[in-house]
Design a protein around this motif. Structure first.
Motif, PDB file in Angstrom:
ATOM      1  N   GLN A  35      14.332 -32.632  89.204  1.00 31.95           N
ATOM      2  CA  GLN A  35      14.168 -33.668  90.227  1.00 31.95           C
ATOM      3  C   GLN A  35      15.015 -33.342  91.459  1.00 31.95           C
ATOM      4  O   GLN A  35      14.558 -33.464  92.606  1.00 31.95           O
ATOM      5  CB  GLN A  35      14.565 -35.029  89.658  1.00 31.95           C
ATOM      6  CG  GLN A  35      13.567 -35.594  88.659  1.00 31.95           C
ATOM      7  CD  GLN A  35      13.953 -36.976  88.169  1.00 31.95           C
ATOM      8  OE1 GLN A  35      14.835 -37.611  88.737  1.00 31.95           O
ATOM      9  NE2 GLN A  35      13.297 -37.436  87.119  1.00 31.95           N
TER      10      GLN A  35
ATOM     11  N   SER B  52      15.537 -32.405  83.201  1.00 34.33           N
ATOM     12  CA  SER B  52      14.787 -33.328  84.055  1.00 34.33           C
ATOM     13  C   SER B  52      15.546 -33.628  85.346  1.00 34.33           C
ATOM     14  O   SER B  52      14.976 -33.628  86.444  1.00 34.33           O
ATOM     15  CB  SER B  52      14.506 -34.615  83.289  1.00 34.33           C
ATOM     16  OG  SER B  52      13.836 -35.546  84.112  1.00 34.33           O
ATOM     17  N   ASP B  53      16.862 -33.882  85.219  1.00 32.86           N
ATOM     18  CA  ASP B  53      17.672 -34.171  86.418  1.00 32.86           C
ATOM     19  C   ASP B  53      17.711 -32.968  87.358  1.00 32.86           C
ATOM     20  O   ASP B  53      17.626 -33.118  88.580  1.00 32.86           O
ATOM     21  CB  ASP B  53      19.104 -34.539  85.998  1.00 32.86           C
ATOM     22  CG  ASP B  53      19.169 -35.910  85.331  1.00 32.86           C
ATOM     23  OD1 ASP B  53      18.175 -36.661  85.448  1.00 32.86           O
ATOM     24  OD2 ASP B  53      20.197 -36.206  84.692  1.00 32.86           O
TER      25      ASP B  53
ATOM     26  N   ALA C  48      17.241 -34.547  79.289  1.00 31.41           N
ATOM     27  CA  ALA C  48      17.784 -35.286  80.429  1.00 31.41           C
ATOM     28  C   ALA C  48      18.369 -34.327  81.462  1.00 31.41           C
ATOM     29  O   ALA C  48      18.167 -34.493  82.683  1.00 31.41           O
ATOM     30  CB  ALA C  48      18.848 -36.267  79.949  1.00 31.41           C
TER      31      ALA C  48
END
Length: 351
Positions: free
Chosen positions: A317, A313-314, A310
């Protein structure tokens, strides 16, 4: 009896069937059964020779190592032979790795030879393994861009007295240490077509040979390998009294492998030979085992910490959304808030 391969030419199928009728001589079988552990101990050493042309030009290197090992928890002898050089400036080489029992039965062997030409390259690989009383053999040959594959099984009952490319080197060391060759010493072997053929050893006797500026007495062995279609190939090898290989040549070839310096004069540790680990069956197996071990360990850690995926991924992005010019400064600013969540370090100041 193993059925002929569907796409195998009739002549090849007949040759393979005829091969079942070939057998090793009694003297060859007696020799294999008479090998003592103490003899094998004397064979555990490396050999390193150079390959030279008739004019004395250095063409490459040849090496053989023998050591005790374990394969699937079974004690065995591990032999590794490697030849690398050039023919008419075209790279070529042969690598053999074999796991053998103390009576030279093959547990597993990997053979690879190649020659790289500008317009016509050859690559031949052959792997054999003993499985459930059968010798399972897989061969892959690539000529130019065309690859052919072949597989076959032989019952071990048809392979008594088998000598392969790998076990041949250890067999010759043992014969050289005994300094005698029984009459009619004929083994069986495989040719490139995987047909069973005869493989005969005979004594060349003693002669004087110059090694490293010294004249020494060497013991000679001749190995004649029969052929189904071509004329037999003949190899002549000479050994020092302690079993070290002094010279090796194929009759009719302009290339000779020579020992440049007596082992007693070589400093501890042989010259390092470039290691192609992908062609070393033992090292490749260890690498793959370690690779799978690390993959499993990393996957386990990620399962225990799902926040890692997580977090990454954050970050990605946010990075792609902002597209900053200075990636390192952006990453520093992004992760600084996480530093405040770390527990404070203990003070080093004395009260």
């Amino acid at each position: 009896m193993e059925a002929p391969l569907e796409d195998e030419p009739l002549a090849g199928a007949l040759a393979r069937i005829e091969g079942y009728k070939l057998a090793a001589s009694d003297s060859a079988l007696t020799f294999l059964s008479s090998i003592e552990p103490a003899e094998l101990l004397k064979c555990v050493f490396p050999d390193s020779l150079v390959t030279v042309s008739e004019s004395g030009r250095d063409l490459g290197k040849f090496s053989v190592t023998v050591e005790f090992a374990r394969r699937h928890h079974q004690p065995c002898v591990l032999l590794h032979a490697q030849s690398q050089g050039a023919i008419d400036d075209s790279p070529c080489g042969t690598t053999v790795t074999a796991y053998l029992t103390t009576d030279l039965e093959v547990l597993e062997e990997d053979f690879h030879e190649y020659i790289k030409l500008e317009d016509h390259s050859l690559d031949r690989r052959c792997h054999m393994v003993l499985h459930d009383g059968q010798m399972v053999i897989d061969k892959v040959t690539t000529v130019g861009g065309e690859t052919t594959k072949e597989s076959i099984c032989y019952p071990m009952s048809a392979l008594r007295g088998l000598v392969t490319e790998g076990s041949n080197f250890l067999l010759m060391r043992l014969i050289a240490l005994r300094k005698r060759v029984p009459e009619n010493m004929t083994f069986i072997s495989f040719n490139h077509g995987l047909h069973i053929i005869h493989n005969t050893f005979s004594k060349l006797g003693l002669k004087q040979l110059e090694v490293g500026g010294e004249t020494v007495e060497v013991f000679g062995l001749e190995r004649i390998v029969d052929s189904v279609e071509d004329s037999p190939s003949t190899w002549q090898c000479y050994f020092l009294a302690d079993g070290h290989l002094a010279s090796r040549l194929q009759v009719g070839s302009p290339v000779t492998m020579k020992l440049l310096q007596l082992p007693s004069h070589i400093e501890k540790g042989f010259a390092k030979i470039p290691l192609v680990w992908e062609e070393d069956m033992q090292m490749c197996s260890k690498f793959l085992d370690r690779k799978e071990e690390l993959k499993a360990d990393h996957a386990s850690y990620l399962r225990q910490h799902p926040e890692i995926r997580a977090l990454i991924s954050d970050f990605l992005q946010f990075l792609l959304l902002r597209k900053p010019d200075d990636i390192f400064q952006f990453a520093r600013d992004y992760f600084i808030p996480f530093a405040s969540r770390r527990p404070p370090k203990p003070s080093l100041e004395t009260p």
